[in-house]
Write a protein that holds these residues in place. Structure first.
Motif, short mmCIF file in Angstrom:
data_model
loop_
_atom_site.label_atom_id
_atom_site.label_comp_id
_atom_site.label_asym_id
_atom_site.label_seq_id
_atom_site.Cartn_x
_atom_site.Cartn_y
_atom_site.Cartn_z
N TYR A 27 0.86 -1.18 0.00
CA TYR A 27 0.00 0.00 0.00
C TYR A 27 0.89 1.23 0.00
N CYS A 29 0.63 5.54 0.19
CA CYS A 29 -0.24 6.70 0.35
C CYS A 29 -0.21 7.50 -0.95
N CYS A 211 -6.78 5.64 5.05
CA CYS A 211 -5.74 4.69 4.63
C CYS A 211 -5.88 3.36 5.38
N HIS A 236 0.91 10.61 10.38
CA HIS A 236 -0.03 9.84 9.55
C HIS A 236 0.14 8.32 9.68
N GLU A 240 -2.18 5.46 11.37
CA GLU A 240 -2.72 4.31 10.63
C GLU A 240 -2.50 3.02 11.42
ZN LIG Z 1 -1.92 7.22 3.98
#
Ligand SMILES: [Zn+2]
Length: 492
Positions: A27, A29, A211, A236, A240
């Motif tokens: 993944y 961002c 996210c 961030h 998450e």
């Molecule tokens: Zn993110």
């Protein structure tokens, strides 16, 4: 061959192997689509592109998810100022973002996930957090993550968060370093703001929750790698992790990759410093998309890149060398056979190239043996010592190089054309480099002259000049067709 990459979480080099034995689930961002992307943003997307291409080159299947943040504080502020709905505001910048990725030859992730299309998943995650006591609602109807409920908070960024005030809250999406506070998961609707009517009230999601919700939706509760710019590590990415692991009690992402920021002319890029560049700014100055790609990926992701115009010129020259060499190989006539010294050189270059990529994606070290090989092979060609079997070996090395670097085939005309179209629409014609305009405004007579010069250059085996002319014409949308009856050209 297995790639090894520095893992921010473990603090060491770890092997990249799909934990499900099938595909490497990653993944990254994505952008907040409220403006045109700058070269710092694109350095991160390009380095993630290098990662996914290197994985594929070494035989690993990739499942890559990227989000599009199409609702957040900045978007709401800008859309309100422009007097348009947020969807209308973001559509333009999302389109521009994908055009820019295409210009830079950044491969599309297998899955693109827009925040506004996953509101229900985010609501469900907030409900789960509330159920385990990690989320609470305030009087205005907003929801916050209770930091005190997650003692491991700070494990990624290695921050010492002692002295953190329990219950102190922050409701903006982006906040200053060291202000670890309970952060907003869901923001209650304010008059005039975009909002959704949901089971946890009317409002909109915070940035961090999107996210967590979308990564787990497409990759499962625990996946292989999470990537982003170094500025996202805190808060961030830390947020998450807290949001996800509080519910699943499993490691969210096992491996974290952070791409370092770039400097421009030795300074932090900023609008006030006058050294702030979007991709489009550089294209309008007449630089080629391929050169921008090469300049932004040639410094390994964990090193600070100092972006300069000299660096762009160096990249332009390096690409010329690559393309000319490739053309010599594909257009030359070679006697049958193999030259053992060249076969060995090709094998060595290929091995060194792959070893450098496998060692923390060291793109600088990966480039070097390829250019050494080009020098050796060019000398051999000049002396008639490169044979047909060597040509095949060289082309195989170039193909392997281009599977990651992707600059050899000349596709620079389209990004330039798009940038000029953008300049016209945005009223930025004054920013277009005069040389670029001159090249764009070629008369038929000028084209005839260039085509004739190219034919002469080819006869004299000056392939570098011939290619240069062909590329220059292609950039202006002029296509040359070689046929038995001679050379034809047409405007695209
Ligand atoms: Zn993110």
């Amino acid at each position: 061959m297995t790639l090894r990459l520095f893992n921010t979480l473990s603090g060491q080099m770890d092997e990249l192997v799909p934990s499900d034995g099938k595909a490497f689930r990653m993944y990254a961002c994505g952008p907040t689509v409220y403006d045109y992307g700058h070269i710092g943003n694109f350095r991160t997307f390009l380095q993630v592109d290098v990662l996914r291409r290197a994985l594929k080159l070494t035989g690993t299947k990739v499942r890559h998810v990227m989000n599009i943040t199409d609702v957040d504080d900045k978007i709401i502020r800008n859309a309100t100022a422009a007097g348009v709905p947020i969807g209308q505001y973001t559509a333009r910048f999302e389109k521009a973002f994908f055009e820019d990725l295409d210009s830079l030859r950044v491969e599309r992730p297998e899955q693109i996930a827009r925040a506004t299309e996953h509101i229900q998943k985010m609501v469900e995650l907030v409900q789960k957090l509330a159920a385990v006591g990690a989320a609470y609602q305030t009087e205005d109807g907003s929801w916050y993550f209770r930091l005190a409920s997650f003692p491991q908070y700070g494990k990624l960024s290695k921050k010492d968060l002692s002295g953190m005030e329990d219950g102190a809250r922050v409701d903006v999406d982006e906040y200053e370093k060291d202000s670890a506070r309970d952060f907003a998961l869901w923001k209650a609707a304010k008059p005039g703001e975009t909002s959704w009517d949901t089971a946890i009230g009317r409002g909109r999601p915070g940035w961090h929750i999107e996210c967590s919700a979308m990564a787990m939706e497409y990759l499962g509760e625990s996946f292989d790698l999470h990537a982003g710019g170094e500025d996202l590590m805190f808060p961030h990415h830390e947020n998450e992790i807290a949001q996800s692991e509080s519910v699943t009690h499993k490691p969210f992402a096992r491996h974290w990759m952070h791409v370092r920021f770039l400097l421009v002319d030795g300074r932090k890029m900023s609008k006030s410093e006058g050294n702030f560049y979007t991709l489009r700014d550089l294209l309008l100055k007449g630089y080629k998309a391929s050169a921008i790609r090469l300049a932004l990926i040639s410094v390994p992701y964990r090193h600070q890149l100092n972006f300069t115009f000299d660096g762009l010129i160096e990249a332009t020259n390096a690409i010329d060398r690559l393309r000319t060499f490739h053309q010599r190989l594909t257009q030359g006539d070679f006697a049958a056979g193999e030259n053992p010294a060249l076969q060995a050189a090709a094998k060595k270059a290929q091995a060194e190239y792959l070893a450098a990529l496998a060692n923390d994606l060291n793109t600088a070290e990966a480039r070097a043996p390829i250019f050494d090989l080009i020098r050796t092979a060019n000398t051999a060609m000049d002396q008639g010592q490169l044979l047909a079997g060597d040509r095949d070996a060289m082309l195989a090395v170039l193909a392997s190089f281009d599977a990651v670097f992707d600059v050899i085939e000349d596709r620079d005309a389209e990004p330039t054309r798009r940038a000029l179209e953008y300049a016209e629409q945005a009223g930025r014609q004054a920013d277009v480099a005069p040389e670029l305009l001159a090249r764009q405004g070629l008369t038929d007579e000028a084209i005839d002259a260039l085509v004739a010069e190219r034919t002469t250059a080819k006869k004299q085996r000056n392939f570098a000049r011939a290619d240069q002319i062909r590329n220059e014409l292609a950039e202006k949308g002029i296509v040359i067709e070689d046929s038995k009856d001679g050379v034809r050209w047409k405007r695209k």
